[in-house]
Write a protein that holds these residues in place. Sequence first.
Motif, PDB file in Angstrom:
ATOM      1  N   ILE A   1      -3.482   4.775  -2.427  1.00 25.20           N
ATOM      2  CA  ILE A   1      -4.413   5.919  -2.051  1.00 25.20           C
ATOM      3  C   ILE A   1      -4.180   7.207  -2.592  1.00 25.20           C
ATOM      4  O   ILE A   1      -3.026   7.735  -2.348  1.00 25.20           O
ATOM      5  N   ASN A   2      -5.073   7.529  -3.235  1.00 22.76           N
ATOM      6  CA  ASN A   2      -5.107   8.942  -3.881  1.00 22.76           C
ATOM      7  C   ASN A   2      -5.994   9.965  -3.353  1.00 22.76           C
ATOM      8  O   ASN A   2      -7.380   9.397  -3.019  1.00 22.76           O
ATOM      9  N   ASP A   3      -5.792  11.276  -3.753  1.00 22.72           N
ATOM     10  CA  ASP A   3      -6.969  12.256  -3.226  1.00 22.72           C
ATOM     11  C   ASP A   3      -7.601  12.686  -4.826  1.00 22.72           C
ATOM     12  O   ASP A   3      -8.766  13.178  -4.643  1.00 22.72           O
TER      13      ASP A   3
ATOM     14  N   THR B   1       1.047  -1.140   0.152  1.00 24.64           N
ATOM     15  CA  THR B   1       0.026   0.015  -0.054  1.00 24.64           C
ATOM     16  C   THR B   1       0.697   1.318  -0.108  1.00 24.64           C
ATOM     17  O   THR B   1       1.810   1.445   0.798  1.00 24.64           O
TER      18      THR B   1
ATOM     19  N   ARG C   1      -1.184  10.995  -1.004  1.00 23.65           N
ATOM     20  CA  ARG C   1      -1.829  12.024  -0.875  1.00 23.65           C
ATOM     21  C   ARG C   1      -1.126  13.208  -0.197  1.00 23.65           C
ATOM     22  O   ARG C   1      -1.498  14.268  -0.492  1.00 23.65           O
TER      23      ARG C   1
ATOM     24  N   VAL D   1      -9.099   4.487  -3.692  1.00 28.64           N
ATOM     25  CA  VAL D   1      -8.286   3.474  -3.720  1.00 28.64           C
ATOM     26  C   VAL D   1      -8.157   2.495  -4.805  1.00 28.64           C
ATOM     27  O   VAL D   1      -9.197   1.911  -5.347  1.00 28.64           O
TER      28      VAL D   1
ATOM     29  N   GLU E   1     -10.827  10.398  -1.366  1.00 26.44           N
ATOM     30  CA  GLU E   1      -9.943   9.456  -1.061  1.00 26.44           C
ATOM     31  C   GLU E   1     -10.276   8.403  -2.015  1.00 26.44           C
ATOM     32  O   GLU E   1     -11.738   7.743  -2.010  1.00 26.44           O
TER      33      GLU E   1
ATOM     34  N   ASP F   1       0.177   5.434   0.106  1.00 25.73           N
ATOM     35  CA  ASP F   1      -0.622   6.553   0.259  1.00 25.73           C
ATOM     36  C   ASP F   1       0.076   7.905  -0.351  1.00 25.73           C
ATOM     37  O   ASP F   1       1.141   8.117   0.254  1.00 25.73           O
TER      38      ASP F   1
ATOM     39  N   ARG G   1       4.948  12.033  -7.422  1.00 25.58           N
ATOM     40  CA  ARG G   1       3.869  10.957  -7.037  1.00 25.58           C
ATOM     41  C   ARG G   1       4.460   9.811  -8.235  1.00 25.58           C
ATOM     42  O   ARG G   1       4.492   8.558  -7.867  1.00 25.58           O
TER      43      ARG G   1
END
Length: 77
Positions: free
Chosen positions: A36-38, A5, A9, A71, A69, A7, A16
């Motif tokens: 996990i992204n915005d 995983t 954000r 995923v 959020e 993240d 990124r």
Amino acid sequence: MPETTLDVREIPPSDRHPKIHDAFADLESGESLVLINDHEPKPLFYEMQAEVESFDAEGYTVEQRSPNEFVATFPKQ
């Protein structure tokens, strides 16, 4: 299926994709990168589909958990 995983954000947008590509490259065949992204990572999906031979586009999934959020699962063949 083992997964890693990441993240992104809190990572600056310009940093990124390189981090994501590095994390994906570190996976073994049959593993997945859970991102996990915005925002919905649709451009990243198309980039991975076009440039990363080991990306399993058929196994890709994305779920919006809240307005900021998303995923996404990027499986590796």
